[in-house]
Each structure stands twice: as structure tokens, then as C-alpha cells.
Design an enzyme around this catalytic site. Structure first.
Site, PDB file in Angstrom:
ATOM      1  N   LYS A  24       0.951  -1.248   0.027  1.00 58.06           N
ATOM      2  CA  LYS A  24       0.070  -0.006  -0.037  1.00 58.06           C
ATOM      3  C   LYS A  24       0.817   1.362   0.083  1.00 58.06           C
ATOM      4  O   LYS A  24       0.630   1.994  -0.739  1.00 58.06           O
ATOM      5  CB  LYS A  24      -0.853   0.022   1.119  1.00 58.06           C
ATOM      6  CG  LYS A  24      -1.477   1.226   1.509  1.00 58.06           C
ATOM      7  CD  LYS A  24      -2.647   1.359   2.610  1.00 58.06           C
ATOM      8  CE  LYS A  24      -1.808   1.618   3.924  1.00 58.06           C
ATOM      9  NZ  LYS A  24      -1.722   3.342   4.083  1.00 58.06           N
ATOM     10  N   ASN A  25       1.900   1.382   1.103  1.00 56.21           N
ATOM     11  CA  ASN A  25       2.503   2.598   0.949  1.00 56.21           C
ATOM     12  C   ASN A  25       3.475   2.749  -0.084  1.00 56.21           C
ATOM     13  O   ASN A  25       3.898   3.996  -0.366  1.00 56.21           O
ATOM     14  CB  ASN A  25       3.158   2.788   2.505  1.00 56.21           C
ATOM     15  CG  ASN A  25       2.090   2.771   3.348  1.00 56.21           C
ATOM     16  OD1 ASN A  25       1.123   3.305   3.266  1.00 56.21           O
ATOM     17  ND2 ASN A  25       2.502   2.667   4.631  1.00 56.21           N
ATOM     18  N   CYS A 123      -5.148   8.152   9.233  1.00 60.75           N
ATOM     19  CA  CYS A 123      -5.582   7.589  10.559  1.00 60.75           C
ATOM     20  C   CYS A 123      -5.067   8.702  11.392  1.00 60.75           C
ATOM     21  O   CYS A 123      -4.228   9.515  11.376  1.00 60.75           O
ATOM     22  CB  CYS A 123      -4.763   6.265  10.736  1.00 60.75           C
ATOM     23  SG  CYS A 123      -5.059   4.935   9.700  1.00 60.75           S
ATOM     24  N   ASP A 320       3.776   0.328  12.052  1.00 58.71           N
ATOM     25  CA  ASP A 320       2.381  -0.193  11.427  1.00 58.71           C
ATOM     26  C   ASP A 320       2.116  -1.520  11.873  1.00 58.71           C
ATOM     27  O   ASP A 320       1.127  -2.070  11.407  1.00 58.71           O
ATOM     28  CB  ASP A 320       2.464  -0.017  10.073  1.00 58.71           C
ATOM     29  CG  ASP A 320       2.322   1.550   9.561  1.00 58.71           C
ATOM     30  OD1 ASP A 320       2.128   2.292  10.451  1.00 58.71           O
ATOM     31  OD2 ASP A 320       2.799   1.715   8.351  1.00 58.71           O
TER      32      ASP A 320
HETATM   33  C1  EPZ Z   1       3.925   6.875   6.524  1.00 60.24           C
HETATM   34  O1  EPZ Z   1       3.182   8.152   7.214  1.00 60.24           O
HETATM   35  C2  EPZ Z   1       3.116   5.774   6.470  1.00 60.24           C
HETATM   36  N1  EPZ Z   1       1.839   6.216   5.623  1.00 60.24           N
HETATM   37  C3  EPZ Z   1       2.287   5.244   7.673  1.00 60.24           C
HETATM   38  O2  EPZ Z   1       1.527   4.421   7.829  1.00 60.24           O
HETATM   39  C4  EPZ Z   1       3.515   5.167   8.697  1.00 60.24           C
HETATM   40  O3  EPZ Z   1       2.914   4.996  10.098  1.00 60.24           O
HETATM   41  C5  EPZ Z   1       4.494   6.068   8.741  1.00 60.24           C
HETATM   42  O4  EPZ Z   1       4.932   6.553   7.465  1.00 60.24           O
HETATM   43  C6  EPZ Z   1       5.709   5.661   9.723  1.00 60.24           C
HETATM   44  O5  EPZ Z   1       6.191   4.593   9.009  1.00 60.24           O
HETATM   45  C7  EPZ Z   1       1.946   6.410   4.384  1.00 60.24           C
HETATM   46  O6  EPZ Z   1       2.978   5.874   3.787  1.00 60.24           O
HETATM   47  C8  EPZ Z   1       0.837   6.599   3.609  1.00 60.24           C
HETATM   48  P1  EPZ Z   1       6.251   9.946   8.906  1.00 60.24           P
HETATM   49  P2  EPZ Z   1       3.858   9.538   7.307  1.00 60.24           P
HETATM   50  O7  EPZ Z   1       6.324  11.308   8.075  1.00 60.24           O
HETATM   51  O8  EPZ Z   1       4.671   9.604   6.066  1.00 60.24           O
HETATM   52  C9  EPZ Z   1       6.581  13.198  12.347  1.00 60.24           C
HETATM   53  C10 EPZ Z   1      -0.456   2.885   7.739  1.00 60.24           C
HETATM   54  O9  EPZ Z   1      -0.959   2.277   8.723  1.00 60.24           O
HETATM   55  N2  EPZ Z   1       6.697  14.361  11.321  1.00 60.24           N
HETATM   56  O10 EPZ Z   1       7.153   8.995   8.693  1.00 60.24           O
HETATM   57  O11 EPZ Z   1       2.742  10.553   7.479  1.00 60.24           O
HETATM   58  C11 EPZ Z   1       5.323  12.708  12.542  1.00 60.24           C
HETATM   59  O12 EPZ Z   1       4.311  13.454  13.341  1.00 60.24           O
HETATM   60  C12 EPZ Z   1      -0.068   4.176   7.745  1.00 60.24           C
HETATM   61  O13 EPZ Z   1      -0.223   2.279   6.593  1.00 60.24           O
HETATM   62  C13 EPZ Z   1       6.602  15.627  11.426  1.00 60.24           C
HETATM   63  O14 EPZ Z   1       6.973  16.190  12.841  1.00 60.24           O
HETATM   64  O15 EPZ Z   1       4.703   9.510   8.295  1.00 60.24           O
HETATM   65  C14 EPZ Z   1       5.772  11.328  13.120  1.00 60.24           C
HETATM   66  O16 EPZ Z   1       5.950  11.253  14.451  1.00 60.24           O
HETATM   67  C15 EPZ Z   1      -0.335   4.739   8.982  1.00 60.24           C
HETATM   68  N3  EPZ Z   1       6.679  16.614  10.495  1.00 60.24           N
HETATM   69  C16 EPZ Z   1       6.992  10.948  12.556  1.00 60.24           C
HETATM   70  O17 EPZ Z   1       7.484  12.391  11.822  1.00 60.24           O
HETATM   71  C17 EPZ Z   1       6.384  16.263   9.227  1.00 60.24           C
HETATM   72  O18 EPZ Z   1       6.095  17.146   8.309  1.00 60.24           O
HETATM   73  C18 EPZ Z   1       7.157   9.892  11.465  1.00 60.24           C
HETATM   74  O19 EPZ Z   1       6.069  10.521  10.526  1.00 60.24           O
HETATM   75  C19 EPZ Z   1       6.122  14.882   8.727  1.00 60.24           C
HETATM   76  C20 EPZ Z   1       6.329  13.969   9.780  1.00 60.24           C
END
Ligand code: EPZ
Length: 442
Positions: A24-25, A123, A320
Site C-alpha cells: 500500500k505505502n 489515520c 504499523d
Molecule cells: C507513513 O506516514 C505511512 N503512511 C504510515 O502508515 C506510517 O505509520 C508512517 O509512515 C511511519 O512509518 C503512508 O505511507 C501513506 P512520517 P507518514 O512522516 O509519512 C513526524 C499505515 O498504517 N513528522 O514518517 O505520514 C510525525 O508526526 C500508515 O499504513 C513531523 O513532525 O509518517 C511522526 O511522528 C499509518 N513533520 C514522524 O514524523 C512532518 O512534516 C514520522 O512520520 C512529517 C512527519
């Protein structure tokens, strides 16, 4: 209140073989990347899940032509031609249905130097800012949204032109890493991403971009170097990698039902963070010689003991798989600790698991899990995608009939979950339930 649900009568060991679908991702990033091609492409092994349908509709709403064909294996084959894109705006309400719509910012900026996007959804794990994405685009010359001042609504960015630069992330972010790769692929000059995310889907999106004609090196390490190119010719076929999280979910389902399942079409090294924890707990995880399948089972009389797990970016333990792993820990001896290190609030499903007999205390980002003998059947709500998958695993292990409501959330990320589980012997069906009528629960 009527809700769509999965009705599951548990207590049956899962046995047999299943195939894992495309990631998916990865595919969500790849679909956005495909909007940048100056040609056409064919995508194979695309999972037939609702997040993909939303993303395909978003791409079509930009003007791209996408033909979708269902394959005999159940996946989708997409023929994509984005040359008819006639807008840089993705501002309709459907943008907020998924998180990955934010990839259209990077893709549209790369395509036309302009992008306008409604704030993405996804989510709910507490705050999900996109400041890292916006700071990086700003550093590359995009003007418009202020990363410090985002109260929701529409983000509009313009760059004339987009220029390569050094991008340092102080937090490892999957989304920001992919978004910068997209924008940088067509920017003028070189971009270096420092402290990049290393997840398998980062590598898949980079491989796809390179197949389009991009020049990206280092994906899968924490430094990614991109030399922008003016044209991405395309005209190729690409197959999406297997889904690491779907694989892990079936590994847990096999384990908690005391089953014996061989899971095919996977990349075993992607599973090492979970496999090593499961081995430590007492499960047997065998990698088959073909190197694209693993068998999960428990030797007779093997005692399953608890362990401590901390989620972190790849190659750490994936957030995840955190809820599914907590289900595993519930059915182990002793007290285990789960530390959620990525998301601020990803334990929202624990009250639901408690209805099934789990004994868990949460202290901020740490869940202390005391082992129990068995789950009991209950009506529980899928509070998000992976939480829903975890509750399905618990229901498969519980004696009696459970209902997991809001099952549409699970369908966002699991292709054909009912059929796949049934093929392993599970008693699961889709059901429309009145949650106030079941076992007197409200
Ligand atoms: C991706 O989300 C995935 N989604 C998520 O999967 C997954 O949980 C996550 O990566 C971590 O592996 C997709 O790929 C569509 P991040 P993403 O940016 O990209 C902070 C699932 O169940 N952050 O890696 O949104 C954030 O708050 C889903 O399939 C900032 O502070 O996650 C978090 O604490 C749910 N500022 C951390 O970084 C930003 O601009 C990691 O988030 C971006 C993120």
C-alpha cells in the site's frame, strides 16, 4: 447504530498458504510519481484496496487517464497516461480521505512548478504535521504555504524554477523523504536528502522514478542523492513490491491462532524486525529456500514468552505492526513492554482490546502488557487501519463470535482479507451489525 463489520468466530488454528499483495505505502507514492511522466506506464501487482481507489480517483480528477484491470490473482493492473493532466489543483474533499494525497504536492510541483492541495487526512494518531515537507519545498525555491502557520485548508506552492539543494531532516519521515524525491527528480541541479527514511517503500518509489528516467542514488540508506532531469520519458512496466505490513499481520494471525501458515510473495529481510522478535518469543519462523516465502508456526509445547519492543523507522520495528504485535504479546507469558516511538498517540485501540480480555496499562507512549491465557469474544471497533487488523487477529484467537466494526478502515490497506483468511480456515464474514443489539453491548 448500523456499522459494517467483520463477524469472526475464533479458536480455529489458521493453516495453509497465502500470497501477499503489493505494498500500500509503496503504490501510493508510485501513483503520485506516475503523474510526473512525460509518457505512459503500466503498474502491476497493485493492491485492490480502498486507499488505492481514492488515489486513482484523485489522479483522474487531475485529468490523467488510468485504465484499471483486475487480474486473476486479485490484484490490479493499471495503465497510466498523465499527459492529459490539465490542472495543478487537488483541492476536492476526497483529498482528505487519505494521507498519501500529500505526495501530489511534490509530484505537481515537479510537473508544472505549481501545486495546490487540500490538507491530507489519514489515520488519527495525534498530530500529523507536514512541516518537514513544506520546509524542504521552501528550501528548493517554492513559495506559498508557511510551514509554521498551517491551520488546515488549502496549501498552494509555486516555484519558478524548483532548484536542487541540501535537505536535512531532523526527524526521519517517510512522507517527506518521498515528497522531496518526487520534487527533486525534475528540479534544476542536485538535491541531497540527509537523514532520509529507509523503508522498503522508499526504495520502491525511487526504483520506479529511476525506471521513469530519474537519477536517484542511495535510496534505502540515510543519504539520498538526486540529480534533476528535465524530462521523464516513461513508457515501461513496473511491479510493486510485496506489502511488509500485510505480511506481518498474517504472521501474527498465524501465531496467535497456534496455526501453521506459509506466506508467499514476500521479501523475508523486510520481515526481520518482526521475525526476530517472534523467534525470541518462542515461535518458529522458517525462511524457505526460494527466498520469497516464510513459514510461521509454534513447536509443540513451546512456551511463548513476552518481550520488549520499541517502534522506530526502518530497519527498526515498524509502527504499523505495533497493534498486531501487542496482540501477540497479550498471549505470551509474563509482562511485556511496547514503546511507541514514532506516533504521539497510537494506543487508541487498547480500550477495544481490553473488551476482549487484554490486560494492558498505558503510560504515555509505553504499554505494559500482562500476558493472558485467552481472548474472549466481543464487539469492538476498528479505531484505525492497523488497529482494526490487530483486533481481527485477536478475534481469530478468541473463543466465540466477535464483531469488528468499522471494517471499512481495514479495507483501506488489506486486499481481500476475508477471502484470504477463509482460505486458511478462518470463520470470518462481512456483516452489517446493529452494535446495540449484540451481547447487550452499547
Ligand atoms: C507513513 O506516514 C505511512 N503512511 C504510515 O502508515 C506510517 O505509520 C508512517 O509512515 C511511519 O512509518 C503512508 O505511507 C501513506 P512520517 P507518514 O512522516 O509519512 C513526524 C499505515 O498504517 N513528522 O514518517 O505520514 C510525525 O508526526 C500508515 O499504513 C513531523 O513532525 O509518517 C511522526 O511522528 C499509518 N513533520 C514522524 O514524523 C512532518 O512534516 C514520522 O512520520 C512529517 C512527519
Amino acid at each position: 447504530m448500523n456499522k459494517n463489520a467483520y463477524k469472526i468466530t475464533g479458536g480455529r488454528p489458521l493453516r495453509g498458504h497465502i500470497n501477499i499483495s503489493g505494498s500500500k505505502n509503496a503504490v501510493l507514492g508510485v501513483l503520485a510519481a506516475s503523474m510526473m511522466i512525460d509518457g505512459a506506464c503500466v503498474l502491476e501487482n497493485v493492491p485492490d484496496i480502498s486507499d488505492v481507489h481514492v488515489m486513482v480517483d484523485l489522479c483522474r480528477s487531475l485529468g490523467a487517464v488510468i485504465e484499471s484491470e483486475k487480474t486473476p490473482e486479485g490484484s490490479l493492473k493499471l495503465s497510466i497516461d498523465p499527459r492529459t493532466i490539465n490542472t495543478y489543483k487537488a483541492t476536492g474533499p476526497e483529498v482528505s480521505k487519505i494521507r498519501a494525497s500529500y505526495y501530489l504536492l511534490g509530484a505537481l510541483l515537479a510537473r508544472s512548478g505549481k501545486a495546490s492541495l487540500r490538507m491530507p487526512g489519514g489515520c488519527n494518531f495525534g498530530q500529523r504535521p507536514i512541516d518537514l515537507h513544506l520546509k524542504a519545498f521552501k528550501a528548493m525555491g517554492a513559495k506559498g504555504a508557511n510551514p509554521e502557520d498551517l491551520s488546515g485548508g488549502i496549501i498552494t506552492l509555486k516555484a519558478d524554477p524548483l532548484k536542487g539543494t541540501n535537505v536535512f531532516f531532523d526527524i526521519v519521515s517517510v512522507g517527506a523523504t518521498i515528497n522531496v524525491m518526487l520534487a527533486a527528480a525534475k528540479a534544476q541541479g542536485k538535491t541531497t536528502i540527509i537523514n532520509a527514511a529507509k523503508e522498503p517503500h522508499i526504495v520502491d518509489v525511487a526504483n520506479f522514478l529511476n525506471a521513469m528516467g530519474a537519477r536517484i542514488k542511495g535510496a534505502g540508506t540515510d543519504t539520498i542523492r538526486i540529480v534533476g532531469v528535465p524530462v521523464l520519458p516513461g513508457n515501461f512496466s513496473y511491479s510493486i513490491i510485496p506489502d511488509q505490513i500485510e505480511t506481518g499481520t498474517y504472521m501474527v494471525a498465524a501465531a496467535v491462532t497456534n496455526g501453521d501458515v506459509t506466506i508467499h510473495n514476500i521479501i523475508p529481510t523486510h520481515m526481520e524486525p518482526l521475525s526476530s522478535k517472534m523467534r525470541e518469543m518462542g515461535y518458529t519462523i522458517e525462511e524457505n529456500e526460494d527466498n520469497d516465502s516464510i513459514r510461521v508456526y509454534r513447536e509443540d509445547d513451546e512456551v511463548i514468552t513476552g518481550t520488549n519492543i520499541k517502534t522506530s523507522p526502518y530497519p527498526g520495528f515498524p509502527t504499523d505492526l505495533q497493534p498486531q504485535a501487542v496482540v501477540l504479546l497479550c498471549l505470551s507469558k509474563g509482562i511485556s513492554k511496547m514503546h511507541e516511538n514514532v506516533w504521539q498517540n497510537r494506543f487508541q485501540y487498547i480500550p477495544e482490546l481490553t473488551k476482549m480480555g487484554a490486560n494492558i496499562n498505558v503510560y504515555e507512549r509505553v504499554a505494559l502488557v500482562s500476558g493472558i491465557e485467552k481472548f474472549k469474544a466481543a464487539t469492538v471497533e476498528a479505531t484505525d487501519l492497523r488497529a482494526g487488523a490487530a483486533l481481527v487477529c485477536a478475534a481469530l484467537a478468541a473463543e466465540g463470535t466477535s464483531y469488528v466494526t468499522n471494517a471499512g478502515r481495514i479495507d483501506r490497506g488489506y486486499e481481500n482479507i476475508v477471502e484470504k483468511l477463509r482460505s486458511l480456515g478462518a470463520d470470518i464474514e462481512e456483516s452489517s451489525v446493529n452494535v446495540y443489539d449484540i451481547d447487550g453491548e452499547a
